[in-house]
Scaffold this active site. Structure first.
Site, PDB file in Angstrom:
ATOM      1  N   LYS A 178      26.346 -43.209  33.297  1.00 35.52           N
ATOM      2  CA  LYS A 178      25.676 -42.020  32.760  1.00 35.52           C
ATOM      3  C   LYS A 178      25.606 -40.898  33.790  1.00 35.52           C
ATOM      4  CE  LYS A 178      22.833 -44.512  29.357  1.00 35.52           C
ATOM      5  NZ  LYS A 178      23.293 -45.883  29.661  1.00 35.52           N
TER       6      LYS A 178
ATOM      7  N   HIS B   7      22.187 -49.808  32.638  1.00 40.46           N
ATOM      8  CA  HIS B   7      21.772 -48.796  31.663  1.00 40.46           C
ATOM      9  C   HIS B   7      21.533 -47.477  32.395  1.00 40.46           C
ATOM     10  CE1 HIS B   7      20.290 -47.265  27.937  1.00 40.46           C
ATOM     11  NE2 HIS B   7      19.053 -47.102  28.369  1.00 40.46           N
TER      12      HIS B   7
ATOM     13  N   GLU C 138      14.689 -51.665  35.441  1.00 35.95           N
ATOM     14  CA  GLU C 138      15.982 -52.355  35.411  1.00 35.95           C
ATOM     15  C   GLU C 138      16.275 -53.028  36.752  1.00 35.95           C
ATOM     16  OE1 GLU C 138      20.553 -51.709  33.815  1.00 35.95           O
ATOM     17  OE2 GLU C 138      19.287 -49.949  34.141  1.00 35.95           O
TER      18      GLU C 138
ATOM     19  N   HIS D  88      24.174 -39.408  28.814  1.00 30.59           N
ATOM     20  CA  HIS D  88      23.642 -40.466  27.950  1.00 30.59           C
ATOM     21  C   HIS D  88      24.074 -40.195  26.515  1.00 30.59           C
ATOM     22  CE1 HIS D  88      21.286 -43.527  26.255  1.00 30.59           C
ATOM     23  NE2 HIS D  88      20.209 -43.445  27.015  1.00 30.59           N
TER      24      HIS D  88
ATOM     25  N   PHE E 139      14.815 -47.190  23.166  1.00 36.34           N
ATOM     26  CA  PHE E 139      13.428 -46.955  22.787  1.00 36.34           C
ATOM     27  C   PHE E 139      12.934 -48.098  21.900  1.00 36.34           C
ATOM     28  CE2 PHE E 139      12.850 -42.044  23.120  1.00 36.34           C
ATOM     29  CZ  PHE E 139      12.821 -42.167  24.504  1.00 36.34           C
TER      30      PHE E 139
ATOM     31  N   CYS F 139      19.376 -46.635  21.740  1.00 35.32           N
ATOM     32  CA  CYS F 139      20.372 -46.654  22.812  1.00 35.32           C
ATOM     33  C   CYS F 139      21.017 -48.014  23.018  1.00 35.32           C
ATOM     34  CB  CYS F 139      19.741 -46.176  24.114  1.00 35.32           C
ATOM     35  SG  CYS F 139      18.869 -44.605  23.949  1.00 35.32           S
TER      36      CYS F 139
END
Length: 432
Positions: free
Chosen positions: A351, A317, A328, A356, A415, A177
């Site tokens: 998002k 994010h 975050e 996403h 990830f 991502c």
């Protein structure tokens, strides 16, 4: 901090909102979303646990794009969307194909799409004495040309470079991502160092398939909640339960400033800094204290030569997962702790509106950040009804706001502990 100034002079986006960045930007400011009921192809309705996604609607494609070669070639959905987005960015920049000859092309893309029929072909009917690879090769005509067995991970970047007649660097990035943001960040560094004058950077992805969504569901990343319906993506909200997958692509044209001005281009924003880190805490989870995110954001700020207190906006994010949103938030509080500047920041999570886009996510989010710098408007974070107790910042809930945005930060985390941050600034002439 020294070197060439780098600006964004072209953008192209394919999302659930449509096939043009203008559609996306308008929808974001209007507080719209493109999340809707979804089930994998070939699966009986209502039987797959993941019930919502943000797919691209081909029925909304403008007539002028229907003859694009992406729809004529044997390509996966991600490559088709990415190629169209790249073409849109090129047209938006006003650059000719000849001007792209020595440019760089950097592209992030996810895993190739597996086709169930191909998997069954591999498994069924093989004579005991025949090697599996020979059995499959003998039946290659039956293998879907758009599937993973015949599509390489770097297919999209090669297609784009071939279309442009590009003889410069061609780079495929595979970093989950964080991919599209890393593509932009590396393109920015190449131009600033003087290696190239021009670059096309971004990514494309589609995980809306049975195999990939099954994997995301089993990993605990994709939400199977149903009570919120199409308002399922709820970044920083108490009742968030996982990501809502989208698909599409986004590409940005990055250009050396003096070259852009010489041809009369009007920059959308200036790219000022890039930071990347690897916290390596866990394959499927961020460091609980957000240490990798802290490193990436601080590195981007240092690279830009700005202090945290100068940042007006963070495009988070914001995945709507229980782990990411808290980590975050904690990371933002650490980086922007001086004078509690984190309380004065505006934060948004795109998002919540278009889902996403996995490897491609950072590209349309960076476009939205650039447009916020250009227009002093910030899209909302939708569905933030009851904030999580640990998520207590200003996330621009529910409605877009108008406020000055001189400097902004865009975050992308993936990830495996991959973390990327980019600093953008409102474009100003030298000395202005």
């Amino acid at each position: 901090m020294s070197g060439n100034r780098v600006v964004i002079t072209g953008m192209g986006a394919v999302t659930g909102f449509g096939f043009e960045w203008q559609q996306m930007w308008h929808a974001l400011l209007q507080g719209q979303h493109c999340i809707r009921p979804w089930q994998p192809e070939g699966v009986e309705a209502g039987t797959f646990p993941v019930r919502f996604a943000a797919p691209v609607d081909l029925a909304t494609m403008p007539a002028y794009l229907r003859e694009h070669p992406a729809w004529q070639r044997p390509l996966e959905r991600r490559s088709r969307y990415g190629w169209v987005a790249a073409s849109q960015a090129l047209d938006d920049s006003g650059l000719s194909r000849e001007q792209w000859r020595d440019a760089a092309v950097l592209c992030a893309s996810g895993a190739p799409q597996h086709m169930l029929g191909d998997m069954l072909l591999c498994a069924a009917g093989q004579p005991d004495e025949a090697p599996a690879w020979r059995y499959l090769m003998d039946r290659q005509a039956q293998v879907n040309a758009c599937g993973s067995l015949r599509q390489s991970n770097d297919r999209l970047v090669r297609v784009i470079a071939d279309q442009l007649g590009c003889e410069g660097p061609v780079i495929n990035i595979s970093s989950a991502c964080a991919g599209a943001s890393q593509a932009v960040g590396n393109a920015f560094q190449m131009i600033r160092r003087g290696e190239v004058d021009l670059a096309l950077a971004g990514g494309a992805d589609s995980v809306l398939s049975l195999d990939t969504l099954t994997a995301l569901y089993l990993l605990g990343a994709a939400s199977s909640e149903q009570r919120w319906g199409q308002q399922l993506c709820r970044p920083f909200e108490r009742h968030r339960s996982g990501l809502v997958a989208g698909e599409g692509g986004g590409f940005l044209v990055l250009e050396r400033l003096d070259r852009a001005l010489a041809r009369g281009a009007l920059p959308y924003a200036e790219v000022l800094g890039y930071g990347s880190s690897l916290d390596g805490y866990k394959v499927t989870a961020p460091d609980p204290q957000g240490q990798g995110a802290v490193l990436a954001m601080q590195a981007a700020l240092d690279d830009a030569g700005v202090v945290p207190g100068q940042i007006d906006l963070i495009n988070a994010h914001g995945t709507s997962t229980p782990l990411n949103d808290v980590a975050e938030t904690l990371a933002i509080k650490q980086v922007f702790a001086d004078g509690e500047h984190y309380r004065r920041l505006a934060i948004t999570a795109n998002k919540s509106q278009f889902g996403h886009l996995i490897a491609a996510a950072g590209a349309p989010e960076l476009m939205a950040t650039a447009l916020s710098c250009l227009h002093d408007q910030i899209p909302p974070t939708l569905n933030l009804d009851v904030p999580d107790g640990q998520c207590d910042l200003d996330y621009t809930a529910h409605q877009a706001v108008s406020r000055p945005v001189q400097l902004a930060l865009s975050n992308s985390f993936g990830f495996g502990g991959l973390n990327t941050a980019l600093v953008l600034g409102k474009y100003r002439e030298q000395g202005a």
